[in-house]
Design a protein around this motif. Structure first.
Motif, PDB file in Angstrom:
ATOM      1  N   ILE A  85     -17.351  -5.412 -22.456  1.00 31.67           N
ATOM      2  CA  ILE A  85     -16.791  -4.281 -23.194  1.00 31.67           C
ATOM      3  C   ILE A  85     -15.911  -3.442 -22.272  1.00 31.67           C
ATOM      4  CG2 ILE A  85     -17.349  -2.143 -24.404  1.00 31.67           C
ATOM      5  CD1 ILE A  85     -19.843  -3.561 -25.495  1.00 31.67           C
ATOM      6  N   VAL A  86     -16.406  -3.178 -21.065  1.00 28.29           N
ATOM      7  CA  VAL A  86     -15.628  -2.387 -20.098  1.00 28.29           C
ATOM      8  C   VAL A  86     -14.340  -3.118 -19.735  1.00 28.29           C
ATOM      9  CG1 VAL A  86     -15.618  -1.484 -17.749  1.00 28.29           C
ATOM     10  CG2 VAL A  86     -17.629  -1.157 -19.198  1.00 28.29           C
ATOM     11  N   ILE A  87     -14.422  -4.408 -19.493  1.00 30.03           N
ATOM     12  CA  ILE A  87     -13.223  -5.185 -19.154  1.00 30.03           C
ATOM     13  C   ILE A  87     -12.243  -5.182 -20.324  1.00 30.03           C
ATOM     14  CG2 ILE A  87     -12.396  -7.522 -18.671  1.00 30.03           C
ATOM     15  CD1 ILE A  87     -14.931  -7.939 -17.000  1.00 30.03           C
ATOM     16  N   GLN A 113     -22.191  -5.357 -21.534  1.00 28.15           N
ATOM     17  CA  GLN A 113     -21.475  -4.105 -21.277  1.00 28.15           C
ATOM     18  C   GLN A 113     -20.276  -4.342 -20.371  1.00 28.15           C
ATOM     19  OE1 GLN A 113     -24.568  -1.665 -19.681  1.00 28.15           O
ATOM     20  NE2 GLN A 113     -25.147  -0.840 -21.684  1.00 28.15           N
ATOM     21  N   THR A 114     -20.405  -5.303 -19.459  1.00 25.25           N
ATOM     22  CA  THR A 114     -19.302  -5.606 -18.559  1.00 25.25           C
ATOM     23  C   THR A 114     -18.102  -6.130 -19.355  1.00 25.25           C
ATOM     24  OG1 THR A 114     -20.906  -6.178 -16.842  1.00 25.25           O
ATOM     25  CG2 THR A 114     -18.633  -6.920 -16.530  1.00 25.25           C
ATOM     26  N   VAL A 137     -11.914  -2.842 -22.705  1.00 27.01           N
ATOM     27  CA  VAL A 137     -11.329  -1.501 -22.833  1.00 27.01           C
ATOM     28  C   VAL A 137     -10.285  -1.284 -21.746  1.00 27.01           C
ATOM     29  CG1 VAL A 137     -11.837   0.964 -22.633  1.00 27.01           C
ATOM     30  CG2 VAL A 137     -13.301  -0.507 -24.034  1.00 27.01           C
ATOM     31  N   VAL A 138     -10.574  -1.676 -20.520  1.00 31.67           N
ATOM     32  CA  VAL A 138      -9.612  -1.525 -19.421  1.00 31.67           C
ATOM     33  C   VAL A 138      -8.360  -2.353 -19.702  1.00 31.67           C
ATOM     34  CG1 VAL A 138      -9.223  -2.018 -16.969  1.00 31.67           C
ATOM     35  CG2 VAL A 138     -11.337  -0.901 -17.698  1.00 31.67           C
TER      36      VAL A 138
END
Length: 50
Positions: free
Chosen positions: A5-7, A2-3, A9-10
């Motif tokens: 994916i978040v990175i 998930q980390t 997207v950011v």
């Protein structure tokens, strides 16, 4: 996982913001994009349309 994916997207959002700011900060073009760089021969067609 998930980390990552978040990175991702950011990073994509920051890239899009950067691209929009660069596009918006360009100076305006003096000529219109609709103006043709080659002058049109105004006398090409006859008075009767042929």
């Amino acid at each position: 996982m998930q980390t990552l994916i978040v990175i991702g997207v950011v990073a994509v959002v920051l890239f899009l913001v950067f691209a929009v700011v660069q596009f918006a900060s360009r100076p305006p073009r003096m000529e219109s994009r609709w103006d043709d760089s080659v002058p049109v021969n105004k006398g090409q067609w006859g008075d009767d349309g042929d």
